[in-house]
Design a protein around this motif. Structure first.
Motif, mmCIF file in Angstrom:
data_model
loop_
_atom_site.group_PDB
_atom_site.id
_atom_site.type_symbol
_atom_site.label_atom_id
_atom_site.label_comp_id
_atom_site.label_asym_id
_atom_site.label_seq_id
_atom_site.Cartn_x
_atom_site.Cartn_y
_atom_site.Cartn_z
ATOM 1 N N LYS A 171 -2.170 -15.939 2.465
ATOM 2 C CA LYS A 171 -0.962 -15.173 2.127
ATOM 3 C C LYS A 171 0.294 -15.945 2.495
ATOM 4 O O LYS A 171 1.255 -15.997 1.725
ATOM 5 C CB LYS A 171 -0.960 -13.821 2.837
ATOM 6 N N GLN A 172 0.288 -16.568 3.676
ATOM 7 C CA GLN A 172 1.449 -17.343 4.094
ATOM 8 C C GLN A 172 1.649 -18.554 3.193
ATOM 9 O O GLN A 172 2.775 -18.877 2.819
ATOM 10 C CB GLN A 172 1.296 -17.786 5.549
ATOM 11 N N ALA A 173 0.574 -19.211 2.834
ATOM 12 C CA ALA A 173 0.672 -20.379 1.958
ATOM 13 C C ALA A 173 1.196 -19.969 0.583
ATOM 14 O O ALA A 173 2.044 -20.663 0.008
ATOM 15 C CB ALA A 173 -0.682 -21.058 1.829
ATOM 16 N N ILE B 139 4.976 -19.233 0.871
ATOM 17 C CA ILE B 139 5.775 -20.455 0.992
ATOM 18 C C ILE B 139 5.817 -21.198 -0.337
ATOM 19 O O ILE B 139 6.868 -21.682 -0.760
ATOM 20 C CB ILE B 139 5.211 -21.354 2.116
ATOM 21 N N ALA B 140 4.672 -21.264 -1.029
ATOM 22 C CA ALA B 140 4.628 -21.935 -2.336
ATOM 23 C C ALA B 140 5.504 -21.200 -3.339
ATOM 24 O O ALA B 140 6.204 -21.828 -4.142
ATOM 25 C CB ALA B 140 3.188 -22.011 -2.835
ATOM 26 N N GLY B 141 5.478 -19.871 -3.300
ATOM 27 C CA GLY B 141 6.319 -19.089 -4.208
ATOM 28 C C GLY B 141 7.800 -19.332 -3.969
ATOM 29 O O GLY B 141 8.581 -19.471 -4.916
ATOM 30 N N GLU B 142 8.198 -19.406 -2.704
ATOM 31 C CA GLU B 142 9.600 -19.682 -2.387
ATOM 32 C C GLU B 142 10.012 -21.064 -2.881
ATOM 33 O O GLU B 142 11.090 -21.244 -3.444
ATOM 34 C CB GLU B 142 9.835 -19.571 -0.880
ATOM 35 N N LYS B 143 9.132 -22.037 -2.679
ATOM 36 C CA LYS B 143 9.446 -23.397 -3.124
ATOM 37 C C LYS B 143 9.533 -23.455 -4.652
ATOM 38 O O LYS B 143 10.389 -24.143 -5.202
ATOM 39 C CB LYS B 143 8.406 -24.379 -2.611
ATOM 40 N N MET B 144 8.631 -22.730 -5.326
ATOM 41 C CA MET B 144 8.664 -22.711 -6.795
ATOM 42 C C MET B 144 9.958 -22.087 -7.296
ATOM 43 O O MET B 144 10.538 -22.563 -8.273
ATOM 44 C CB MET B 144 7.458 -21.948 -7.344
ATOM 45 N N GLU B 145 10.424 -21.025 -6.628
ATOM 46 C CA GLU B 145 11.686 -20.404 -7.032
ATOM 47 C C GLU B 145 12.840 -21.385 -6.879
ATOM 48 O O GLU B 145 13.713 -21.469 -7.746
ATOM 49 C CB GLU B 145 11.940 -19.152 -6.208
ATOM 50 N N ASP B 146 12.840 -22.150 -5.786
ATOM 51 C CA ASP B 146 13.893 -23.146 -5.569
ATOM 52 C C ASP B 146 13.841 -24.217 -6.649
ATOM 53 O O ASP B 146 14.874 -24.609 -7.203
ATOM 54 C CB ASP B 146 13.752 -23.795 -4.185
ATOM 55 N N ILE B 147 12.641 -24.684 -6.957
ATOM 56 C CA ILE B 147 12.481 -25.733 -7.965
ATOM 57 C C ILE B 147 12.887 -25.215 -9.340
ATOM 58 O O ILE B 147 13.566 -25.910 -10.104
ATOM 59 C CB ILE B 147 11.029 -26.260 -7.966
#
Length: 96
Positions: A55-57, A60-68
């Protein structure tokens, strides 16, 4: 021989709240250890850890994808605006 004292000796009583609190902490600690042991024996604890880490991974991946994605959208908008401006400049120069 036996002199009478003026004052009685006062015994310092321990707080019952402290004793109860100490027993509560000890019982809670024992229950926590038993629960941990039972979870390891039944095999539920490792799957719980796996789910928590996953869930944490994912978060974090979702947040990074939103930034990208936002960075990519900004670049695309800039490129589109530059292309549109270039087209109008080329058309304007072609008319002269």
């Amino acid at each position: 021989m036996g002199e009478k004292r003026k004052y009685k000796k006062v015994k310092i009583k321990r707080s019952t709240f402290r004793n109860e609190l100490r027993y509560l902490v000890i019982i809670s600690f024992i229950c926590l250890i038993l629960a941990f042991g039972l979870a390891l024996i039944t095999g539920k604890f490792p799957s719980f850890l796996d789910r928590t880490i996953q869930k944490q991974a994912d978060r974090i991946a979702g947040e990074k994808m939103e930034d990208i994605e936002s960075e990519i959208m900004e670049k695309v908008k800039k490129e589109n605006m530059e292309d549109i401006v270039r087209k109008y400049k080329d058309k304007a120069q072609g008319l002269h």
